[in-house]
Structures are given as C-alpha cells and as structure tokens.
Motif scaffolding. Structure first.
Motif, PDB file in Angstrom:
ATOM      1  N   UNK A  76      42.959  48.346  47.181  1.00 31.93           N
ATOM      2  CA  UNK A  76      43.549  49.130  48.263  1.00 31.93           C
ATOM      3  C   UNK A  76      42.441  49.328  49.320  1.00 31.93           C
ATOM      4  N   UNK A  77      42.798  49.766  50.521  1.00 34.72           N
ATOM      5  CA  UNK A  77      41.744  49.964  51.529  1.00 34.72           C
ATOM      6  C   UNK A  77      40.684  50.958  51.052  1.00 34.72           C
TER       7      UNK A  77
ATOM      8  N   UNK B 319      42.030  53.967  42.607  1.00 39.44           N
ATOM      9  CA  UNK B 319      42.409  52.808  43.426  1.00 39.44           C
ATOM     10  C   UNK B 319      41.972  51.505  42.758  1.00 39.44           C
ATOM     11  N   UNK B 320      40.737  51.508  42.243  1.00 37.39           N
ATOM     12  CA  UNK B 320      40.188  50.254  41.729  1.00 37.39           C
ATOM     13  C   UNK B 320      40.689  49.956  40.319  1.00 37.39           C
ATOM     14  N   UNK B 323      44.945  50.867  40.294  1.00 37.65           N
ATOM     15  CA  UNK B 323      45.732  50.325  41.419  1.00 37.65           C
ATOM     16  C   UNK B 323      46.656  51.379  42.044  1.00 37.65           C
ATOM     17  N   UNK B 324      46.168  52.572  42.129  1.00 32.97           N
ATOM     18  CA  UNK B 324      46.958  53.616  42.787  1.00 32.97           C
ATOM     19  C   UNK B 324      46.949  53.339  44.289  1.00 32.97           C
ATOM     20  N   UNK B 325      48.114  53.321  44.933  1.00 30.23           N
ATOM     21  CA  UNK B 325      48.144  53.051  46.371  1.00 30.23           C
ATOM     22  C   UNK B 325      47.292  54.046  47.149  1.00 30.23           C
ATOM     23  N   UNK B 326      46.567  53.529  48.136  1.00 31.12           N
ATOM     24  CA  UNK B 326      45.619  54.368  48.891  1.00 31.12           C
ATOM     25  C   UNK B 326      46.313  55.567  49.523  1.00 31.12           C
TER      26      UNK B 326
END
Lengths: 343, 358
Positions: A76-77, B319-320, B323-326
């Motif tokens: 993700x960003x 996030x890494x 994979x949780x959306x930003x």
C-alpha cells in the motif's frame, strides 16, 4: 613412478571431487531459480508512477530473465520515515532478494543496506543518490516522448496557448515539461506556455482546479502530469496524460501520454543480483544516474485509441516522423531540467 | 427510572471505565472495518502488536512516532484549553523545522551542545512567530483564528516548498539531481542524539516529555495557567477581573506555536535528517486529534500520543504484513477519536437510578 593402485586412487579421488563440485554447482544453481521482489509504492497502484512499475514488473516476470521464476509483491502507499521501517521489515524477513523503493529513499537505503549484503536495494527517481555495492538507482526520463507530443500539440492548438499541470518542479518533471514546450515551439515559435504545479505527487482534486484555471487562461490543450481529466471533459478539450496510459479514465479526452517503461531497468538489477548469487560476483550497483532512452526502450508514446480520427492525417504523419527520428537517433531531444515558468 | 446527571466532581473509576469501553468499542469497530475490507483480522491485529509493542525495537519505534505527536498535541492543549481554536499547529511545525534548519546553518561550528540548544530554541521561535501573527490578526483585526491559522498553514507549507524546490535550500546533489523537494542532509553534529542505544528514539522524546510536564505545571500551578483555563470558561469574566485578554491570547498562541515548532525540530533533526515537506506532513493535524483524545490535559496527551505513535508504527506492519488498505489507518484513527470524545463527554455524567416515575 606412480603405482597403478595409487593412480586409480587419484582417479577416484578426482572423480569424487569433480562430482561433489558439480553437485554443489547444481545445488547452488538450484537456489537461484527464484527471485522474490518487494516493491514499496509511494502513492498507490492507481497512480501512473506506481502503476507503470508494477506493469513493467509483470512483463519482466513473463520474460523470465536467466530462467528465473519471479515472484513479487507491492505495498500500500508508504511514505516518509515509515519507508525505512518497511524496507527493514522486508529485509529482516529473509524472504526478499530485491527490495525496490519506488521513490526518494536512498538516505534510508544507505542506513540499512550494509546489514543485508545479500539483498539488492533499489531507489527510484529524483532526489536519490547511490553509493554502489548492493544499492542501485533507477532513473526515468520520458522527455523524448513528451517532445513528440509537444510537436503534435503545436500543430493542433488553435489558441496558441498550451497548458501543463505538473506535480512538483523536480528534475524528472521539469525535463518532460520543457521538452513538451520545445516540441511545440518547433511548430509555433510564438506559443504561449502556462505551467502550474500542484505541489503534490498525487492529488487529483488539486489537479482539476489547476487544469480549469489553465483552460480559463486560454489553454486549449493540457498536458497533465497529475491524473485528472474532468476539466478536459467539461470543456471538451483534448489532453495528454503522463507516465501511464490513462485513456480508460477519459476515453473522450485522453489523446495520448508519454509512457514510462521500466523493463530494462528492472532487468539490469536482476542481472546484478543474479551474477552475485550465481557466480559470486560482488554486487556493483550504479553510483551515477542511469536512465534508458526511448530508443532503448525506456519510454513510448501511448496509442491514440478511439481519438486517432481527431488528428488530421498530415499532422499524424509529422508526429510519426518525429517519433521515428527519435527512435533512429536522428533527432536528439535536448535535456533541459530548469524550472519551467508560465509566459 | 434511569437518568443521566452531570457530575460535580470527576470519578477516576468511572473515567477509567468509559475510556476502556471506548478502547474496546474502537477495537471492535476496527475489526469490523478490517473484515469489511477482506483483511485477515487476527493477522492484522498481530501485525499491529508486532509493529508497536512486541520488542524493544518496536517500542522505540512507537515512541519515536509519538514524539512529534505529543508536542503538537500539547500545542493543541494550550490553545484549546483557552477555547482558542487554533488549527495552526501544522504550519507551526513547518515554521519550527525551517527556523531550526536556518539555525543549524547559521551556527554551524559552534560547540555541540550550544549548537543543539540554538537549533531547538530557533525551532520554538519559528513556531512562536506564526502564533504571534495569528494573535495580531485576532486582536487587531478580529480575524477568526480558525481562518487565519488555516491560511497561514498554506502560506508556510508553500514557502517551504519554494525554499527546497528551487529556492536557496534546495539540495544540490553531486549526481545532477539538481531540483528536488528536500534540503541537503543536516550535519551529523546537528542531529539529536539517540537514546538508550537505539537508532530510532532520540533526544526529542525527552524534550516532548519535559514539555508535557512543564505544561502540566504551567496550566495547573501558575497564574498564567489559571488565566488559560479561565479564558476557556469565560473570557468576559476574566476581562472584568482585570486581565488583559488580548495579551493572554497573544501569550497562549506564542506558547502553543513554540511547542508545535519543537515538533518540527524533533522530526527533522531526530528522524528524517533533511528538511522536507513529506517528513512534516500531517503532524500538526494529527496533534489536534491527539490533544483531544488526551482530554486536553498534558499528561493525557502523552498517553494519547504514545497510543497514536504505536498505531503509526503498527500501521506500517499492518500494511506490509497483513495487507491492510492504507485508507483504513486514518479511518481507524478517526474512529478512535470519535469514541474517545464520546468517552470524554460520558466521563462528565453519571447514571442515576431512581424510583418509579410519578
């Protein structure tokens, strides 16, 4: 004189050594059948900058350089100081051979790369530097493609005013804006140029405001590096995108775009890493800025899709000739990275 | 019959209960959000734990993220306790960072500790000057502080963009990348020293804690602190008491700005080691949330800052690794703010059970 028994002993010993070395080689080679790559994105895969890297990675994966099975994942960003934490996290896991940080991050790379000598660290774009070793630096210039589109715009503008909506006035932004106007000026020397920067790497909202402002100042073609075509649609104008083919966002206005192709750059990094893994050659990342020209596959011009009919045949021919001249090396587009200003 | 009554005095058990409840409800809603985005919930929470608390390194990372947030949270506390709705913390962080960077160039070569003290002092001064500007606009021209501070934020952010994007502080690299949105790296001896052998936690954290203790003392144990609180309750009455409320407002905005300016110093000289916008972005606005969640008290702000620092450190792992959306991370922060604000209101009331209604 060597006795026959000793002679056979030597032969057996030699065979065993050869066999063991061969086996080691095979086993070693077996270890380098796979390469796992992490890509840290700055802005999200929907932004052209990040999208093109992922698209290129997919093509390289299919091409299988050195017969490698490439697996990759992107984040993700992530931006700011969290980028170093992300790189460390990937490196510490031991699962990744190459970590691509798709933004300005060489400061952070240089803080950690020596702790993970088997990993190749890659910084991308302007604002970076590289000290070599397992640190690589990819650069991108699409100014040649922008120049060709400038020639097209110079022919197609009726008002004689061309607008560009940029992100930040950075080295690898200025180059393509200047080249675009230079291309247009070969057709219309008295052209009026309008430039606005949204002061963000990705902010479609601000991009829309700036685009509208330029249209209100008379620009009838907009080169937007900031991914918003709403104002072009409202005013029924043709516009250029940047870095990726974004025509699906606005098929009725997105005429074309300079497109970044990273395949050669990615392959170069894989080559370096593979040579290290396979042959034990120390990684020797580039310390100088390296970019791939249009002729060598570093950039292309996006197809016109459904808007090809809007370009008169004679202008299309001039445009094609310009592209061909760049590809053949007959036309060398001057690199100008000074900050572009509005007339 | 059950009814709600306002408490005359706060009850610590009740306060703890409602804030714990806010925390639990916050986590339940977070789980719901994660589930709705298709994320593996246990994996996401484990990643959050791993990134924020699981090791000494993770804890140092959380405290590092917390440092500027505690400072901008304190800046919020000082202003908001007086009901001065300054949104200028964001710009003051930038001003502090720029001013400190200027000092680092100006006093290069001075003895180490004098150099560092000057860098820190100039950082505070930069933020304070923006506070003065808002105060003058309010006192002399009756410009609402919300409007003036937001506008000043824009001006200072774009000013930094000019300074490092072609202006005099633009990095001149030896590899031809001549124009970019960052300054040259700060000199090694300008960097805030690391603490406890960490390569993350730096002197700025101590500065934040000291600032919080100083603010606590100031607000609750000094005449000026009384004026801050009185201004928040009733500025007219404060004026009738003989206090020059214009002067008080000026001092409050100077203090608030100075503390926010320190956040800029800690971020540039403790973490990013270059002057650049992306290192400072959002610290001021997040500080407002931190200050609010901390109940507009200095010590509460430390706790809220550390929680948000942990969230920031853990969010990266989410996030890494999960994979949780930003976009979910600020949503989660906003949700916690909402529940903590509710808890803040609930803490002032009590549930009363009486006999039958007649």
């Amino acid at each position: 004189m060597i006795k026959i028994k000793e002679f056979f002993k030597l032969i057996v010993l030699g065979s065993v050594v050869t066999f063991v070395l061969g086996l080691m080689h095979i086993l070693h080679a077996a270890n380098t059948k796979d390469v796992n790559i992490a890509i840290i994105l700055c802005c999200g895969v929907e932004s052209p900058w990040d999208a093109t890297m992922v698209e290129s990675m997919e093509r390289v994966k299919q091409a299988k350089p050195h017969g490698l099975n490439i697996t990759y994942e992107y984040t993700e960003p992530i931006y700011g100081d969290a980028v170093m934490d992300a790189m460390t996290l990937f490196a510490e896991s031991g699962d990744y051979d190459i970590i691509i940080c798709h933004m300005t991050c060489s400061d952070m790379v240089q803080r950690i790369n020596k702790d993970y000598p088997d990993v190749a660290f890659v910084s991308v774009g302007s604002g970076n530097s590289s000290k070599g070793g397992n640190e690589y630096w990819i650069y991108k210039r699409v100014h040649e493609a922008a120049y060709a589109l400038g020639v097209l715009a110079g022919h197609m503008t009726e008002s004689g005013v061309l607008g560009v909506v940029g992100t930040f006035p950075a080295d690898d932004v200025n180059d393509e804006i200047n080249a675009y106007f230079a291309g247009a000026r070969t057709v219309k020397p008295d052209l009026i140029q309008k430039v606005s920067f949204i002061e963000s790497w990705y902010d479609p909202g601000k991009a829309a405001e700036m685009t509208s402002a330029q249209i209100s100042m008379g620009a009838d073609m907009i080169f937007t590096l900031a991914s918003n075509f709403a104002a072009c649609e409202e005013n029924n104008l043709l516009c250029f995108g940047n870095f990726a083919d974004e025509s699906h966002y606005s098929p009725s206005t997105h005429l074309s775009a300079p497109i970044a192709i990273w395949d050669r750059d990615i392959t170069r990094i894989i080559d370096g890493w593979f040579d290290y893994k396979e042959n034990g050659v120390p990684q020797n990342g580039n310390t100088e800025m390296m970019w791939t020209s249009m002729k060598d596959g570093g950039a292309v011009v996006a197809p016109f899709h459904g808007l090809a009919d809007r370009i008169p045949a004679n202008i299309r021919k001039i445009f094609d000739n310009t592209v061909n001249d760049i590809m053949s090396g007959d036309l060398v587009v001057e690199l100008d990275v000074s900050e572009p200003k509005s007339d | 019959m059950i009814s709600l009554e306002k408490r005359l005095e706060s009850n610590i058990s009740w306060v703890l209960f409602v804030y714990s409840l806010a925390c639990i409800v916050g986590f339940i809603f977070t789980a719901f959000l994660l589930w709705s985005s298709g994320t593996d919930i246990p994996k996401a929470f484990f990643a959050l734990y791993k990134g924020s608390l699981s090791s000494k390194k993770a804890i140092f990372s959380s405290l590092n993220y917390a440092t500027p947030l505690i400072l901008t949270g304190l800046a919020t506390v000082v202003a908001f306790r007086a009901q001065i709705w300054s949104i200028g913390q964001e710009g003051q962080v930038y001003a502090g960072a720029m001013s400190a960077y200027f000092a680092s160039l100006m006093f290069y070569g001075a003895p180490l500790w004098i150099h560092l003290l000057l860098v820190i002092a100039f950082g505070a001064l930069g933020g304070a000057l923006l506070g003065v500007l808002s105060a003058v606009l309010k006192n002399k021209f009756h410009v609402n502080e919300v409007i003036s501070t937001v506008m000043i934020n824009y001006i200072i952010i774009f000013f930094l963009s000019y300074m490092v994007g072609g202006g005099p502080w633009t990095e001149i690299s030896d590899v031809n990348t001549t124009v970019y949105q960052q300054s040259d790296p700060v000199a090694d001896y300008s960097k805030l020293p690391y603490l406890f052998g960490s390569t993350k936690l730096h002197l700025g954290f101590l500065l934040a804690i000291l600032s919080a203790v100083a603010c606590h003392f100031l607000i609750y144990s000094t005449p000026f602190g009384y004026e801050i609180r009185a201004m928040g309750h009733n500025p007219v009455a404060l004026g009738h008491r003989g206090t020059n409320t214009h002067k008080t407002l000026l001092y409050i905005l100077i203090l608030s700005g100075a503390i926010a300016g320190l956040a800029g110093v800690t971020e540039i000289f403790g973490t990013s080691h270059r002057l650049k916008s992306e290192a400072l972005y959002g610290l001021g606005y997040t500080g407002i949330i931190v200050g609010m969640i901390g109940g507009l008290t200095p010590l509460g702000t430390i706790i809220a800052g550390i929680i948000f620092g942990g969230l920031a450190s853990g969010a990266l792992y989410m996030k890494v690794l999960a994979k949780v959306p930003a976009a979910l991370v600020p949503t989660i922060e906003g949700m916690f703010l909402l529940f903590f604000l509710c808890a803040g209101v609930a803490a002032r009331y009590k549930i009363v059970v009486t006999g039958k209604d007649v």
